[in-house]
Design a protein around this motif. Structure first.
Motif, PDB file in Angstrom:
ATOM      1  N   PHE A  80       0.874  -1.310  -0.034  1.00 57.71           N
ATOM      2  CA  PHE A  80      -0.140  -0.079   0.087  1.00 57.71           C
ATOM      3  C   PHE A  80       0.763   1.276   0.155  1.00 57.71           C
ATOM      4  O   PHE A  80       0.495   2.318   0.315  1.00 57.71           O
ATOM      5  CB  PHE A  80      -1.062  -0.121   1.285  1.00 57.71           C
ATOM      6  CG  PHE A  80      -1.941  -1.192   1.242  1.00 57.71           C
ATOM      7  CD1 PHE A  80      -2.864  -1.211   0.322  1.00 57.71           C
ATOM      8  CD2 PHE A  80      -1.564  -2.302   2.134  1.00 57.71           C
ATOM      9  CE1 PHE A  80      -3.715  -2.551   0.347  1.00 57.71           C
ATOM     10  CE2 PHE A  80      -2.390  -3.528   2.172  1.00 57.71           C
ATOM     11  CZ  PHE A  80      -3.295  -3.510   1.344  1.00 57.71           C
ATOM     12  N   GLY A  81       2.032   1.191  -0.636  1.00 50.29           N
ATOM     13  CA  GLY A  81       2.952   2.400  -0.606  1.00 50.29           C
ATOM     14  C   GLY A  81       3.964   2.565   0.566  1.00 50.29           C
ATOM     15  O   GLY A  81       3.588   1.916   1.684  1.00 50.29           O
ATOM     16  N   CYS A  82       5.208   3.189   0.348  1.00 47.32           N
ATOM     17  CA  CYS A  82       5.961   3.410   1.593  1.00 47.32           C
ATOM     18  C   CYS A  82       5.625   4.637   2.222  1.00 47.32           C
ATOM     19  O   CYS A  82       5.200   5.782   1.893  1.00 47.32           O
ATOM     20  CB  CYS A  82       7.225   3.741   0.774  1.00 47.32           C
ATOM     21  SG  CYS A  82       8.705   3.750   1.925  1.00 47.32           S
ATOM     22  N   ALA A  83       5.637   4.331   3.798  1.00 49.83           N
ATOM     23  CA  ALA A  83       5.371   5.660   4.728  1.00 49.83           C
ATOM     24  C   ALA A  83       6.543   6.241   5.050  1.00 49.83           C
ATOM     25  O   ALA A  83       6.362   7.402   5.200  1.00 49.83           O
ATOM     26  CB  ALA A  83       4.857   4.847   5.834  1.00 49.83           C
ATOM     27  N   SER A  84       7.715   5.889   5.015  1.00 49.58           N
ATOM     28  CA  SER A  84       9.040   6.558   5.297  1.00 49.58           C
ATOM     29  C   SER A  84      10.291   5.908   4.671  1.00 49.58           C
ATOM     30  O   SER A  84      10.289   4.601   4.384  1.00 49.58           O
ATOM     31  CB  SER A  84       9.282   6.498   6.866  1.00 49.58           C
ATOM     32  OG  SER A  84       9.336   5.357   7.472  1.00 49.58           O
ATOM     33  N   THR A  85      11.251   6.801   4.394  1.00 44.61           N
ATOM     34  CA  THR A  85      12.489   6.155   3.700  1.00 44.61           C
ATOM     35  C   THR A  85      13.699   6.352   4.345  1.00 44.61           C
ATOM     36  O   THR A  85      13.660   7.359   5.536  1.00 44.61           O
ATOM     37  CB  THR A  85      12.684   6.877   2.180  1.00 44.61           C
ATOM     38  OG1 THR A  85      12.700   8.292   2.321  1.00 44.61           O
ATOM     39  CG2 THR A  85      11.608   6.385   1.305  1.00 44.61           C
ATOM     40  N   GLY A  86      14.672   5.556   4.225  1.00 41.60           N
ATOM     41  CA  GLY A  86      16.022   5.720   5.080  1.00 41.60           C
ATOM     42  C   GLY A  86      16.880   6.759   4.127  1.00 41.60           C
ATOM     43  O   GLY A  86      16.707   7.515   3.462  1.00 41.60           O
ATOM     44  N   SER A  87      18.279   6.842   4.828  1.00 33.92           N
ATOM     45  CA  SER A  87      19.301   7.874   4.148  1.00 33.92           C
ATOM     46  C   SER A  87      19.481   7.492   2.704  1.00 33.92           C
ATOM     47  O   SER A  87      20.334   8.226   2.202  1.00 33.92           O
ATOM     48  CB  SER A  87      20.339   7.842   5.090  1.00 33.92           C
ATOM     49  OG  SER A  87      20.968   6.492   5.287  1.00 33.92           O
ATOM     50  N   CYS A  88      19.564   6.076   2.633  1.00 33.18           N
ATOM     51  CA  CYS A  88      19.794   5.765   0.956  1.00 33.18           C
ATOM     52  C   CYS A  88      18.674   5.697   0.095  1.00 33.18           C
ATOM     53  O   CYS A  88      18.992   5.025  -0.826  1.00 33.18           O
ATOM     54  CB  CYS A  88      20.480   4.185   1.342  1.00 33.18           C
ATOM     55  SG  CYS A  88      22.050   4.437   2.147  1.00 33.18           S
ATOM     56  N   GLY A  89      17.658   6.183   0.414  1.00 30.59           N
ATOM     57  CA  GLY A  89      16.378   6.137  -0.193  1.00 30.59           C
ATOM     58  C   GLY A  89      15.568   4.870  -0.185  1.00 30.59           C
ATOM     59  O   GLY A  89      14.558   4.791  -0.838  1.00 30.59           O
ATOM     60  N   GLN A  90      15.946   4.092   0.571  1.00 31.70           N
ATOM     61  CA  GLN A  90      14.877   2.537   0.933  1.00 31.70           C
ATOM     62  C   GLN A  90      13.923   2.751   1.626  1.00 31.70           C
ATOM     63  O   GLN A  90      14.127   3.732   2.593  1.00 31.70           O
ATOM     64  CB  GLN A  90      16.062   1.530   1.353  1.00 31.70           C
ATOM     65  CG  GLN A  90      16.298   1.696   2.803  1.00 31.70           C
ATOM     66  CD  GLN A  90      17.486   2.627   3.312  1.00 31.70           C
ATOM     67  OE1 GLN A  90      17.514   3.439   2.498  1.00 31.70           O
ATOM     68  NE2 GLN A  90      17.748   2.553   4.366  1.00 31.70           N
ATOM     69  N   CYS A  91      13.021   2.131   1.648  1.00 32.12           N
ATOM     70  CA  CYS A  91      11.802   2.208   2.083  1.00 32.12           C
ATOM     71  C   CYS A  91      11.938   1.551   3.578  1.00 32.12           C
ATOM     72  O   CYS A  91      12.413   0.244   3.596  1.00 32.12           O
ATOM     73  CB  CYS A  91      10.525   1.476   1.394  1.00 32.12           C
ATOM     74  SG  CYS A  91       8.999   1.686   2.143  1.00 32.12           S
ATOM     75  N   VAL A  92      11.537   2.203   4.564  1.00 27.40           N
ATOM     76  CA  VAL A  92      11.812   1.503   5.818  1.00 27.40           C
ATOM     77  C   VAL A  92      10.527   1.175   6.593  1.00 27.40           C
ATOM     78  O   VAL A  92      10.480   0.259   7.596  1.00 27.40           O
ATOM     79  CB  VAL A  92      12.700   2.400   6.785  1.00 27.40           C
ATOM     80  CG1 VAL A  92      14.093   2.387   6.293  1.00 27.40           C
ATOM     81  CG2 VAL A  92      12.279   3.655   7.074  1.00 27.40           C
ATOM     82  N   SER A  93       9.365   1.753   6.159  1.00 24.49           N
ATOM     83  CA  SER A  93       8.170   1.386   6.753  1.00 24.49           C
ATOM     84  C   SER A  93       7.025   1.473   5.904  1.00 24.49           C
ATOM     85  O   SER A  93       7.118   2.302   4.847  1.00 24.49           O
ATOM     86  CB  SER A  93       7.751   2.091   8.174  1.00 24.49           C
ATOM     87  OG  SER A  93       7.631   3.533   7.739  1.00 24.49           O
ATOM     88  N   CYS A  94       5.968   0.754   5.866  1.00 27.09           N
ATOM     89  CA  CYS A  94       4.721   0.611   4.977  1.00 27.09           C
ATOM     90  C   CYS A  94       3.653   1.636   5.512  1.00 27.09           C
ATOM     91  O   CYS A  94       3.440   1.482   6.728  1.00 27.09           O
ATOM     92  CB  CYS A  94       4.533  -0.761   4.470  1.00 27.09           C
ATOM     93  SG  CYS A  94       5.857  -1.514   3.784  1.00 27.09           S
ATOM     94  N   ASN A  95       2.816   1.941   4.696  1.00 27.94           N
ATOM     95  CA  ASN A  95       1.365   2.297   4.858  1.00 27.94           C
ATOM     96  C   ASN A  95       0.676   1.434   5.124  1.00 27.94           C
ATOM     97  O   ASN A  95       0.853   0.275   4.703  1.00 27.94           O
ATOM     98  CB  ASN A  95       0.831   3.081   3.632  1.00 27.94           C
ATOM     99  CG  ASN A  95       1.440   4.550   3.311  1.00 27.94           C
ATOM    100  OD1 ASN A  95       1.919   5.183   4.026  1.00 27.94           O
ATOM    101  ND2 ASN A  95       1.932   4.687   1.964  1.00 27.94           N
ATOM    102  N   PRO A  96      -0.288   1.616   6.443  1.00 23.66           N
ATOM    103  CA  PRO A  96      -0.907   0.464   6.690  1.00 23.66           C
ATOM    104  C   PRO A  96      -2.395   0.259   5.685  1.00 23.66           C
ATOM    105  O   PRO A  96      -2.550   1.010   4.571  1.00 23.66           O
ATOM    106  CB  PRO A  96      -1.838   0.730   8.018  1.00 23.66           C
ATOM    107  CG  PRO A  96      -1.827   2.554   7.664  1.00 23.66           C
ATOM    108  CD  PRO A  96      -0.404   2.646   6.859  1.00 23.66           C
TER     109      PRO A  96
END
Length: 186
Positions: A80-96
């Motif tokens: 359902f899409g990425c909620a937040s990204t890390g310093s390297c642009g990777q997704c670290v948490s998802c939308n519920p």
């Protein structure tokens, strides 16, 4: 004569009469050449000048690029899409899941409309709501019933008294009849 480089000629009595010539001095004597450095994959950054005594050699290396801090870093995969990204642009948490916990209404008459999560939001109207039942006004019982179980027509008095009457079919004609039909043949 006394010679440092040896005697070139001798007299009749064996004495040295002339010396060997002094050899020319080495122009590179005492010269220190630059030391070559090995750079490997970095490559050479600077070279020494070539002279009559020293060949050109590598004297310094290129700087190696710093290690990539994001090499090998992977993120999480989200439905359902990425909620937040890390310093390297990777997704670290998802939308519920927007449909998590969404419930619909329960219908006995079928669903009339649905929401974005597929849940029923409204029901079809009750087809029997408001149907008039005349059973309360039937003195002799109900003659016919509707699809909702309601009485739609009352028995008449004749219907009532004829309900259990024995009616005969007379090919030769009826001898006695009443409101319900023929009771006795000829």
């Amino acid at each position: 004569v006394s010679c440092s480089n040896g005697c070139a000629s001798y007299g009749s009595c064996g004495q040295c009469t002339s010396c060997n010539p002094t050899p020319p001095s080495d122009p590179c004597e005492g010269v220190t050449c630059p030391t070559s450095v090995s750079c490997g994959s970095a490559g050479c950054a600077s070279w020494s000048s070539s002279t009559s005594c020293c060949s050109s050699v590598c004297t310094s290396c290129n700087d190696l690029p710093p290690d990539d801090p994001c090499e090998g870093v992977t993120g999480v995969s989200c439905e359902f899409g990425c909620a937040s990204t890390g310093s390297c642009g990777q997704c670290v948490s998802c939308n519920p899941d927007p449909c998590a916990g969404v419930t619909g209404v329960s219908c006995t008459t079928g669903c009339a409309s649905y929401g974005s999560c597929g849940q029923c939001t409204s029901c079809n109207p009750d087809p029997c709501e408001g149907v008039t039942d005349v059973i309360g006004s039937c003195a002799f019982g109900c003659a016919s019933w509707g699809s909702c179980g309601e009485c739609t027509r009352c028995n008449s008095y004749t219907d009532y008294i004829c309900a259990n009457a024995v009616i005969v079919n007379c090919p030769s004609g009826c001898a006695e009849s009443g409101p319900c039909g023929c009771y006795r043949c000829r």
